[in-house]
Design a protein around this motif. Structure first.
Motif, PDB file in Angstrom:
ATOM      1  N   GLY A  74      74.545  61.607  29.360  1.00  9.31           N
ATOM      2  CA  GLY A  74      75.449  60.788  30.154  1.00  9.31           C
ATOM      3  C   GLY A  74      76.766  60.495  29.481  1.00  9.31           C
ATOM      4  O   GLY A  74      77.556  59.693  29.998  1.00  9.31           O
ATOM      5  N   ALA A  75      77.043  61.121  28.342  1.00  7.65           N
ATOM      6  CA  ALA A  75      78.323  60.910  27.668  1.00  7.65           C
ATOM      7  C   ALA A  75      79.449  61.512  28.510  1.00  7.65           C
ATOM      8  O   ALA A  75      79.295  62.567  29.116  1.00  7.65           O
ATOM      9  CB  ALA A  75      78.298  61.551  26.283  1.00  7.65           C
ATOM     10  N   ASN A  76      80.592  60.833  28.519  1.00  4.75           N
ATOM     11  CA  ASN A  76      81.779  61.400  29.159  1.00  4.75           C
ATOM     12  C   ASN A  76      82.969  61.457  28.216  1.00  4.75           C
ATOM     13  O   ASN A  76      84.092  61.736  28.638  1.00  4.75           O
ATOM     14  CB  ASN A  76      82.137  60.630  30.432  1.00  4.75           C
ATOM     15  CG  ASN A  76      82.440  59.156  30.182  1.00  4.75           C
ATOM     16  OD1 ASN A  76      82.508  58.700  29.041  1.00  4.75           O
ATOM     17  ND2 ASN A  76      82.619  58.406  31.262  1.00  4.75           N
ATOM     18  N   THR A  77      82.717  61.182  26.930  1.00  2.74           N
ATOM     19  CA  THR A  77      83.768  61.276  25.925  1.00  2.74           C
ATOM     20  C   THR A  77      83.144  61.637  24.585  1.00  2.74           C
ATOM     21  O   THR A  77      81.974  61.313  24.319  1.00  2.74           O
ATOM     22  CB  THR A  77      84.553  59.952  25.820  1.00  2.74           C
ATOM     23  OG1 THR A  77      85.577  60.079  24.818  1.00  2.74           O
ATOM     24  CG2 THR A  77      83.646  58.795  25.439  1.00  2.74           C
ATOM     25  N   ILE A  78      83.919  62.315  23.741  1.00  2.00           N
ATOM     26  CA  ILE A  78      83.489  62.673  22.390  1.00  2.00           C
ATOM     27  C   ILE A  78      84.612  62.334  21.429  1.00  2.00           C
ATOM     28  O   ILE A  78      85.780  62.658  21.682  1.00  2.00           O
ATOM     29  CB  ILE A  78      83.156  64.175  22.261  1.00  2.00           C
ATOM     30  CG1 ILE A  78      82.069  64.584  23.252  1.00  2.00           C
ATOM     31  CG2 ILE A  78      82.703  64.503  20.836  1.00  2.00           C
ATOM     32  CD1 ILE A  78      81.783  66.088  23.240  1.00  2.00           C
ATOM     33  N   ARG A  79      84.253  61.680  20.349  1.00  2.00           N
ATOM     34  CA  ARG A  79      85.199  61.508  19.248  1.00  2.00           C
ATOM     35  C   ARG A  79      84.942  62.652  18.267  1.00  2.00           C
ATOM     36  O   ARG A  79      83.879  62.727  17.650  1.00  2.00           O
ATOM     37  CB  ARG A  79      85.006  60.147  18.572  1.00  2.00           C
ATOM     38  CG  ARG A  79      85.995  59.900  17.439  1.00  2.00           C
ATOM     39  CD  ARG A  79      85.880  58.497  16.878  1.00  2.00           C
ATOM     40  NE  ARG A  79      86.680  58.383  15.666  1.00  2.00           N
ATOM     41  CZ  ARG A  79      86.285  57.787  14.548  1.00  2.00           C
ATOM     42  NH1 ARG A  79      85.094  57.207  14.490  1.00  2.00           N
ATOM     43  NH2 ARG A  79      87.060  57.748  13.487  1.00  2.00           N
TER      44      ARG A  79
ATOM     45  N   GLY B  11      94.774  56.741  37.800  1.00  2.92           N
ATOM     46  CA  GLY B  11      94.731  55.512  38.553  1.00  2.92           C
ATOM     47  C   GLY B  11      93.350  54.933  38.768  1.00  2.92           C
ATOM     48  O   GLY B  11      93.227  53.810  39.276  1.00  2.92           O
ATOM     49  N   ARG B  12      92.293  55.641  38.382  1.00  3.57           N
ATOM     50  CA  ARG B  12      90.929  55.145  38.566  1.00  3.57           C
ATOM     51  C   ARG B  12      90.408  54.576  37.249  1.00  3.57           C
ATOM     52  O   ARG B  12      90.431  55.257  36.221  1.00  3.57           O
ATOM     53  CB  ARG B  12      90.000  56.269  39.022  1.00  3.57           C
ATOM     54  CG  ARG B  12      90.349  56.875  40.359  1.00  3.57           C
ATOM     55  CD  ARG B  12      89.247  57.837  40.773  1.00  3.57           C
ATOM     56  NE  ARG B  12      89.661  58.693  41.870  1.00  3.57           N
ATOM     57  CZ  ARG B  12      88.906  59.668  42.383  1.00  3.57           C
ATOM     58  NH1 ARG B  12      87.699  59.882  41.880  1.00  3.57           N
ATOM     59  NH2 ARG B  12      89.358  60.415  43.375  1.00  3.57           N
ATOM     60  N   GLN B  13      89.925  53.348  37.299  1.00  4.75           N
ATOM     61  CA  GLN B  13      89.346  52.755  36.099  1.00  4.75           C
ATOM     62  C   GLN B  13      88.108  53.552  35.695  1.00  4.75           C
ATOM     63  O   GLN B  13      87.229  53.811  36.519  1.00  4.75           O
ATOM     64  CB  GLN B  13      88.983  51.298  36.334  1.00  4.75           C
ATOM     65  CG  GLN B  13      88.591  50.559  35.068  1.00  4.75           C
ATOM     66  CD  GLN B  13      88.436  49.067  35.288  1.00  4.75           C
ATOM     67  OE1 GLN B  13      88.421  48.599  36.421  1.00  4.75           O
ATOM     68  NE2 GLN B  13      88.338  48.312  34.207  1.00  4.75           N
ATOM     69  N   THR B  14      88.062  53.953  34.454  1.00  2.26           N
ATOM     70  CA  THR B  14      87.020  54.860  33.971  1.00  2.26           C
ATOM     71  C   THR B  14      86.404  54.296  32.703  1.00  2.26           C
ATOM     72  O   THR B  14      87.094  54.097  31.703  1.00  2.26           O
ATOM     73  CB  THR B  14      87.608  56.258  33.687  1.00  2.26           C
ATOM     74  OG1 THR B  14      88.250  56.756  34.866  1.00  2.26           O
ATOM     75  CG2 THR B  14      86.520  57.228  33.260  1.00  2.26           C
ATOM     76  N   SER B  15      85.113  54.042  32.745  1.00  2.90           N
ATOM     77  CA  SER B  15      84.408  53.549  31.565  1.00  2.90           C
ATOM     78  C   SER B  15      84.047  54.734  30.677  1.00  2.90           C
ATOM     79  O   SER B  15      83.294  55.624  31.081  1.00  2.90           O
ATOM     80  CB  SER B  15      83.140  52.804  31.989  1.00  2.90           C
ATOM     81  OG  SER B  15      82.403  52.397  30.861  1.00  2.90           O
ATOM     82  N   LEU B  16      84.602  54.745  29.480  1.00  5.09           N
ATOM     83  CA  LEU B  16      84.358  55.842  28.549  1.00  5.09           C
ATOM     84  C   LEU B  16      83.251  55.464  27.576  1.00  5.09           C
ATOM     85  O   LEU B  16      83.344  54.459  26.863  1.00  5.09           O
ATOM     86  CB  LEU B  16      85.628  56.189  27.779  1.00  5.09           C
ATOM     87  CG  LEU B  16      86.796  56.749  28.598  1.00  5.09           C
ATOM     88  CD1 LEU B  16      87.946  57.141  27.686  1.00  5.09           C
ATOM     89  CD2 LEU B  16      86.361  57.939  29.446  1.00  5.09           C
ATOM     90  N   ARG B  17      82.200  56.267  27.526  1.00  5.09           N
ATOM     91  CA  ARG B  17      81.079  56.031  26.614  1.00  5.09           C
ATOM     92  C   ARG B  17      80.625  57.381  26.087  1.00  5.09           C
ATOM     93  O   ARG B  17      80.434  58.336  26.847  1.00  5.09           O
ATOM     94  CB  ARG B  17      79.947  55.310  27.341  1.00  5.09           C
ATOM     95  CG  ARG B  17      79.348  56.077  28.479  1.00  5.09           C
ATOM     96  CD  ARG B  17      79.257  55.303  29.757  1.00  5.09           C
ATOM     97  NE  ARG B  17      78.773  56.157  30.844  1.00  5.09           N
ATOM     98  CZ  ARG B  17      78.550  55.728  32.073  1.00  5.09           C
ATOM     99  NH1 ARG B  17      78.743  54.470  32.376  1.00  5.09           N
ATOM    100  NH2 ARG B  17      78.146  56.535  33.004  1.00  5.09           N
ATOM    101  N   GLY B  18      80.489  57.446  24.793  1.00  2.26           N
ATOM    102  CA  GLY B  18      80.143  58.738  24.218  1.00  2.26           C
ATOM    103  C   GLY B  18      79.703  58.641  22.773  1.00  2.26           C
ATOM    104  O   GLY B  18      79.186  57.615  22.333  1.00  2.26           O
ATOM    105  N   VAL B  19      79.936  59.711  22.029  1.00  3.08           N
ATOM    106  CA  VAL B  19      79.408  59.844  20.680  1.00  3.08           C
ATOM    107  C   VAL B  19      80.477  60.383  19.743  1.00  3.08           C
ATOM    108  O   VAL B  19      81.419  61.054  20.168  1.00  3.08           O
ATOM    109  CB  VAL B  19      78.187  60.789  20.641  1.00  3.08           C
ATOM    110  CG1 VAL B  19      77.142  60.383  21.662  1.00  3.08           C
ATOM    111  CG2 VAL B  19      78.599  62.241  20.867  1.00  3.08           C
ATOM    112  N   GLY B  20      80.300  60.110  18.454  1.00  4.26           N
ATOM    113  CA  GLY B  20      80.991  60.859  17.430  1.00  4.26           C
ATOM    114  C   GLY B  20      80.259  62.177  17.201  1.00  4.26           C
ATOM    115  O   GLY B  20      79.044  62.280  17.410  1.00  4.26           O
TER     116      GLY B  20
END
Length: 905
Positions: A383-388, A346-355
């Motif tokens: 500061g990445a919170n996602t990885i592809r 339910g919380r809007q989350t900005s995903l920014r990360g790396v391959g």
């Protein structure tokens, strides 16, 4: 297509039947997730040491137990024989050198003599391989157990009939990473192509596992046999459904009790449920439990990656525990909105990360858990919170770390760029079966991970008839239609795991190609759209990215869109004084670190405020191996990483994201490795997320910058001849932070300014040290070279008549001005001109110094006597107010200049 996509946490919904889902082709049995650690009711023997290895395509008979292997190399598993990619820089040591490279693709044999415990008697025995590339064939004591096709997933083979508990056993594994484009042995095994090297060998762990005859199913495409899904979250209450696949390999029917529970970090049971099911001998079955948690603590990504322990225990009809599975489990739900992006619980989350590719210099793919965790912590620092996880299935370690640290993952299979061989119009049945198998393994093995958000079914299969040279070898081909295969995979993913959406990354839809180019629209084949876009690198300008994304989004406003790749190459030993000084060599050597930083700065300017992007992944976290590149300061390395292949150097762009993403106090001076400076006056920047940042040169402050846009503070500084100490400092709540560098200015560079016009990186000159093109406004950079005819080929220099031919090869043309900072005084300006193509009278221009004409009606062709013939002219000027302005004003055609030298009289 739904306007809102729901990703309901960590597991898929299985059918009630016990048999594996049919995929239309034979599939080798595969292993459970972390079974060695999953339960104390199992025997687990890691097979790490004592292996013998030989790479030999023609070897025969090595599968026999008595084969003589004493002369073979002794290795430990994980192991790969490949070492690929090396930096050309010799100023610091590197794990890989030209002498240690091994790019051999072919057959690698492994042999191990080991003694399993006698307690294995009466149990089922399984040999588990966390990965074997690309294919594997396995024998135990001369008995062939089976094979596996696909180099990225766990698989398990039933060794019960062949193993000898308490005695010496001989295990033999034949691996094969041959190129599928040339070898029939791997012809139908994905990936067929791709801009990365497929390493060979047993590059992930091998384990012998013993279970009771009554056990959790060990043959479900590598899954743990236990699958949990968060089905509902309402306030502080959550429901989790757990399905357990069972197998009775005992002699009689059994009434089994299946107990499932979630245990919190304090060891308290937060929820539990049980069910009794009867399983006939030689059969399988499924048990389902519903776990209801009150006062639930959710898995909230990097903010609060809270994990329960999911524990499943199987008891026989006498109440004796016979098997079990334990696994960390995060309770969470994800909703993806095409307008506002990702909502985590339910919380809007900005995903920014790396391959992220899994290789490392010196190790190849045989990396340790500690090294993988080092990578994860490096990305978290940024500061990445996602990885592809590109472009294939990654191992259990990265998934467990992502759960623990709160990183959100895009998982994908190795369907990359091509899906047929030899120009075939349709993929073979064997390749379709392989694609199905690899997707099933990806999902089953990873669907319990809270970190996994989406299943990627393909990457860049939409080149159409605009295939790049690294895929075609320069031959134009028309690939088959990818949509039937994509639809097949999308359907399979939804059957295996309805709780998560599918995704794919495209390269080409909406881009401008030649008039005869035809690219398929592939984004419609998946729920989520990912755009791989390289504005400012392979095409266009970075400031064109935003408008492109807006147009792309408007094509299908109901479909969530992400930016799945963007970036640029960066060589830490190559530098420019101005990233706009000339064209970057996207396929060649001229790839300075500062240009990479500029591309990321400008791309992020376009990205950061587009909230409809459900995620962004830059390309790429770390440099990685690929055998199609000779770029920057490396061979066989893609240099787009923000960290070098050996993890020794964080490039400047790393700190751009750390300053903008992490919230961690950051002060970083850019261009730090450009230590021997070409110019006395330097336009420099500091990545700082402080409220104010002070810069000192040789102890003197040159100004404080506040509220720097995109955490990028800029100054023009003046260096003194000799050594210069440059310090950036700022205050944060936890105290002061500073960064410093030592830059050198040679005496001659302080006395003479030499500008190589039109050059991103200055050419070497016997007439003195030049800097790259800078201090200009307007005009276009150009070169006299003949452009390359194909992918990865260098430009062809045209011969120039003159004394400074390398400097003369590049130029700035049009209407333009140079405003060169100088100390007041008298100077001699020497200008170098070369006419690349115009005839007499077609190019005529004036040169003005501080508004006064100093060269009148220059016609290079007429004055030099021919094309590509150097012409030099000297003028004397007096500088006042610290700036010399040189304006190049056309009369006919464009003005042009190749070199500018300004010497103090």
């Amino acid at each position: 297509m739904k306007a809102l996509l729901l990703v309901t946490a960590a597991a898929g919904v299985l059918s009630a039947c016990a048999a594996p889902i049919a995929l239309g082709g034979s599939v080798a049995p595969v292993s459970a997730s972390r079974p060695a650690e999953a339960s104390t009711l199992r025997i687990a023997l890691p097979l790490t040491t004592g292996w013998r290895f030989r790479q030999d395509d023609g070897l025969q008979g090595a599968e026999q137990p008595d084969f003589a292997d004493q002369a073979w190399e002794q290795v430990q598993v994980p192991h790969t024989w490949n070492r690929v990619g090396n930096y050309l820089d010799t100023s610091r040591p590197h794990p890989n050198t030209a002498d240690t490279i091994n790019k051999t693709q072919g057959v690698g044999w492994y042999r191990l003599t080991f003694t399993p415990p006698s307690t294995l008697e009466g149990k089922r025995a399984w040999l588990q391989f966390d990965a074997a590339s690309r294919t594997a064939e396995v024998w135990l004591n001369g008995i062939r157990l089976g094979d596996h096709r696909g180099g990225f997933s766990r698989f398990r083979l039933d060794a019960t009939a062949a193993i000898k508990p308490g005695e010496a056993n001989v295990l033999v594994v034949k691996t094969d990473n041959s190129d599928p484009n040339t070898s029939p042995s791997t012809r139908d095994v994905l990936p067929l192509k791709g801009d990365f090297f497929v390493h060979g060998g047993l590059y992930r762990p091998v384990t012998l596992i013993g279970t009771s005859p009554i056990h959790i199913d060990m043959e479900d495409f590598g899954g743990p046999g236990v699958y949990a899904t968060t089905t509902k979250i309402e306030g502080d209450r959550a429901e989790v459904e757990v399905q357990t696949r069972l197998r009775n390999d005992g002699p009689q029917s059994e009434a089994l009790t299946v107990m499932a529970r979630l245990v919190d970090v304090a060891g308290r049971v937060a929820a539990q449920d049980s069910q009794v099911v009867r399983i006939e001998a030689g059969q399988g079955g499924t048990s389902t439990q519903s776990l209801v948690l009150g006062d639930v603590r959710l898995w909230q990504g990097v903010e609060d990656p809270y994990l329960y322990q999911l524990e499943v225990e199987i008891q026989d009809s006498k109440g004796t525990p016979v098997d079990g599975h334990d696994q960390a489990f995060g309770v969470r739900q994800i909703r993806i909105d095409p307008e506002k992006g990702v909502f985590l619980n339910g919380r809007q989350t900005s995903l920014r990360g790396v391959g992220y590719h899994q290789d490392r210099e010196g190790e190849g793919w045989a990396v340790s858990p500690e090294q993988i965790e080092e990578d994860v912590r490096t990305l978290l620092e940024m500061g990445a919170n996602t990885i592809r996880l590109t472009h294939y299935q990654h191992g259990p370690v990265i998934h467990e770390l992502a759960d623990r640290y709160g990183l959100i993952l895009w998982d994908e299979i190795p369907l990359v760029s091509a899906w047929t061989n030899g120009g075939a119009a349709e993929p073979s049945e064997a390749l379709l079966a392989d694609a199905d198998q690899q997707l099933a393994e990806l999902i089953r093995q990873n669907q319990n991970h809270a970190s996994v958000m989406t299943w990627g079914i393909a990457n860049e299969v939409d080149f159409g008839n605009s295939l790049p040279g690294f895929l075609t070898g320069g031959v134009s081909v028309v690939p088959p239609d990818p949509i039937p295969l994509l639809n097949r995979l999308d359907d399979l993913a939804k059957r295996l795991d309805p709780s998560r959406p599918t995704a794919l990354a495209n390269c080409c839809e909406g881009r401008i190609f030649a008039a005869d180019a035809a690219v398929p629209t592939t984004a419609v084949a998946a729920d989520l759209n990912g755009a791989n876009r390289y504005f400012g690198w392979y095409y266009g300008r970075p400031d064109e990215l935003g408008a492109h994304l807006d147009r792309f989004r408007n094509l299908r406003p109901e479909q969530p869109i992400s930016l799945s790749e963007y970036g640029a190459g960066g060589a830490v030993t190559m530098h420019t004084d101005n990233p706009l000084g000339g064209p970057v060599d996207m396929r060649g050597r001229s790839q300075p670190e500062e240009y990479q930083s500029w591309v990321h700065e400008e791309n992020w300017r376009q990205i950061k405020d587009r909230s409809y992007l459900w995620a962004t992944w830059l390309w790429v976290g770390f440099d990685f191996a690929t055998t199609i590149r000779r770029e920057g300061d490396a061979d066989d390395i893609n240099t787009k990483g923000l960290v070098t292949y050996d993890r020794a150097v964080r490039k400047d762009a790393f700190y751009f994201y750390k300053a903008n993403w992490s919230g961690s106090p950051t002060v970083h001076i850019n261009g730090r490795r450009y230590a021997d400076r070409a110019y006395q006056f330097v336009d420099m920047s500091v990545y700082s997320n402080a409220a104010s940042t002070d810069l000192l040169v040789n102890g003197e402050s040159v100004g404080v910058r506040t509220a720097c846009p995109q955490s990028t503070c800029s100054w023009r500084i003046k260096l003194a001849p000799g050594q210069n100490r440059v310090v950036a400092r700022a205050s944060f709540a936890d105290g002061p932070v500073q960064d410093e560098v030592e830059w050198i200015l040679a005496d001659e560079a302080a006395r003479v300014v030499r500008i190589d016009s039109g050059a991103l990186m200055a050419a070497r000159s016997s007439n003195g040290r030049f800097g790259s093109d800078t201090f200009f406004e307007g005009g276009m950079a150009g070169t006299t070279d003949i452009p390359p005819a194909g992918y990865g080929r260098p430009a062809t220099p045209r011969p120039i008549v003159g004394s400074d031919t390398d400097v003369a090869r590049t130029f700035r043309s049009g209407t333009f001005t140079y405003a060169v900072p100088l100390a007041d005084g008298d100077y001699t300006v020497t200008l170098t001109f070369v006419e690349p193509q115009a005839d007499v009278g077609e190019r005529v221009f004036d040169v003005l110094a501080d508004g006064e004409t100093v060269l009148d009606g220059i016609d290079i062709r007429a004055l030099s006597g021919g094309l590509l013939t150097e012409l030099k002219r000297e003028v004397r000027v007096t500088v006042r107010n610290g700036i010399l302005t040189l304006r190049f004003q056309p009369r006919t055609g464009d003005a042009i200049v190749s070199g500018i030298e300004i010497a103090r009289n």
